[in-house]
Design an enzyme around this catalytic site. Structure first.
Site, mmCIF file in Angstrom:
data_model
loop_
_atom_site.group_PDB
_atom_site.id
_atom_site.type_symbol
_atom_site.label_atom_id
_atom_site.label_comp_id
_atom_site.label_asym_id
_atom_site.label_seq_id
_atom_site.Cartn_x
_atom_site.Cartn_y
_atom_site.Cartn_z
ATOM 1 C CG HIS A 47 -2.041 0.964 1.177
ATOM 2 N ND1 HIS A 47 -2.198 1.869 0.152
ATOM 3 C CD2 HIS A 47 -3.099 1.160 2.021
ATOM 4 C CE1 HIS A 47 -3.297 2.588 0.364
ATOM 5 N NE2 HIS A 47 -3.859 2.178 1.486
ATOM 6 C CE1 TYR A 62 -4.284 5.838 6.092
ATOM 7 C CE2 TYR A 62 -4.730 4.870 3.944
ATOM 8 C CZ TYR A 62 -5.182 5.407 5.135
ATOM 9 O OH TYR A 62 -6.534 5.516 5.372
ATOM 10 N NE ARG A 106 -16.395 4.588 -0.318
ATOM 11 C CZ ARG A 106 -16.303 5.853 0.072
ATOM 12 N NH1 ARG A 106 -17.261 6.701 -0.225
ATOM 13 N NH2 ARG A 106 -15.244 6.265 0.747
#
Length: 441
Positions: free
Chosen positions: A236, A241, A409
């Protein structure tokens, strides 16, 4: 032979599961050799892993792991994850990417994030992961795990808790099992807080030795994931992040070998990739998720942008990276997103086009606002003949923008998306034995 015995002999019970479940392969095309089959429903070979279709479940944090550090179940996948991910596997996806899984305890986004830092194959983290992997495999899907470190965006509460609290603060303090004193980043200090006010914690700067520990932690988690049966590792490097924080000069003010120049700021990806590749099988694919841009061009001309991502994208073959999962944003509250239906798909398309122009075959995945079957078909196949008759159809529209699509989603809204897409595109696919009678195909 009785009817019951005939049934039992004709149905395969999947290995690794201590209870009966027939092996399924929903979502696989029945007539795979049909040249009219849309590319989205054709298999995809990545090193030694073959996906039955090009529809992937994007990693989605569920904030449903145990948070008590004094219990052995901290960070382990739970029955919730079995139900959530197992159901999507049953419904025909080619690949499930398990949500952001922290490689260190302080690398979780929230106390309820999943993690894979505990030693040994007898830990609850390992056993929880293996349980999910075995069931997903029984449904004919492959499994990836997204290994992550949240960096300065760590020690926050689940988003629904923040919403219930009126979003006054996202911070998880020690009473909420957070770790405010151990929130870290490439650079530290109050100016590095993700959002102003009391929304997030001020990070401290990682030492060079600690950066090297993070790199080693990614490799350790990758090794554990491999032992648990995971098919693919994803690093990731997106959404603000820790890795994304290293990439951007906005959040990386270091003066050691991990800061300054483009080569130094991207060094963490190069070293994590090399370490991970050294501990996983040669035939195992390695994915990298990136934010193609942090959407700060209006404020910082030196920010991480599409040209930076293209420059990085041209190095993955030497890093052993097989697939770029292209997202965007997340590294600054001041981001200004050029939002439209295909805003991230277009970013993926730009990167893929540049790679192909260089003769590179690194695969590219598109994610974000992908909801319709025809949209997904066009992304991986180019404009369909009946949609590209206009003289104004552009050259970029007529070529694929990605090699696979990732939906997040939309699967939460529509778990049957694969079945519905197959029906919309006229593709005959296999259905789960237990529930197939409920669908007409």
């Amino acid at each position: 032979m009785s009817d019951s015995a005939t049934f039992q002999s004709s149905v395969v019970q999947h290995a690794g599961i201590p209870y009966f479940t027939p092996s399924n392969n929903a979502g696989a095309t029945i007539d795979a050799g049909n040249p009219e089959t849309p590319t989205i429903f054709k298999s995809l070979q990545i090193r030694d892993v073959r996906l039955k279709n090009r529809i992937m479940v994007a990693p989605m944090c569920m904030y449903s792991a145990e948070s008590n550090p004094f219990l052995p179940y901290i960070g382990a996948l739970t029955d919730y994850h079995m139900a959530h991910l197992g159901h999507l596997a049953l419904k025909g996806v080619g690949l499930i990417i398990i949500e952001a899984t922290a490689v260190q305890e302080n690398g979780r986004i929230s106390p309820n994030d999943s993690g894979l830092w505990q030693n040994g194959t007898d830990s609850e983290q390992f056993k929880g992961l293996q349980r999910v992997v075995n069931f997903v495999h029984s449904q004919g899907a492959k499994v990836a795990i997204q290994l992550a470190h949240a960096g300065r965006k760590a020690s926050t509460i689940a988003p629904w808790l923040a919403k219930q609290a009126g979003k006054r603060s996202w911070r998880a303090d020690t009473s909420g099992r957070g770790w405010p004193a151990d929130v870290v980043g490439p650079s530290g200090g109050p100016e590095q807080i993700w959002a102003p006010g009391d929304g997030f914690w001020s990070p401290r700067e990682l030492s060079t030795a600690e950066v090297e520990e993070v790199i080693a932690a990614f490799a350790k988690s990758a090794s554990l994931a491999t032992a648990a049966g995971v098919d693919i590792i994803e690093i990731h490097g997106a959404h603000g992040y820790l890795i994304a924080q290293f990439l951007s000069p906005v959040t990386n003010h270091r003066t050691d070998r991990f800061g300054g120049s483009f080569e130094n700021r991207t060094r963490i990806i190069k070293e994590i990739s090399a370490h991970v590749r050294s501990v996983i099988p040669e035939g195992m694919p390695l994915f990298l998720r990136i934010s193609a841009t942090e959407w700060l061009e209006h404020l910082r001309p030196d920010s991480w942008d599409l040209s930076s991502s293209i420059r990085l994208a041209k190095t993955p073959p030497s890093l052993g990276i097989d697939f770029l999962d292209v997202s965007s944003g997340g590294n600054s509250k001041d981001q200004k997103i050029d939002m439209h239906n295909d805003y991230q798909v277009d970013l993926a398309g730009s990167i893929r086009r540049e790679l192909r122009a260089e003769g590179q075959n690194t695969l590219v995945g598109a994610v974000g606002l992908i909801t319709e079957a025809y949209q997904a078909r066009e992304i991986v196949q180019g404009a369909h003949n009946d949609e590209a008759t206009s003289a104004v159809a552009s050259d970029t529209r007529s070529h694929p923008k990605a090699d696979a699509v990732l939906l997040g989603r939309q699967f939460l809204r529509e778990p049957d998306w694969v079945f519905n897409a197959a029906a919309a595109l006229g593709v005959k696919i296999k259905l789960p034995l237990q529930i197939g009678r409920a669908f007409s195909m």
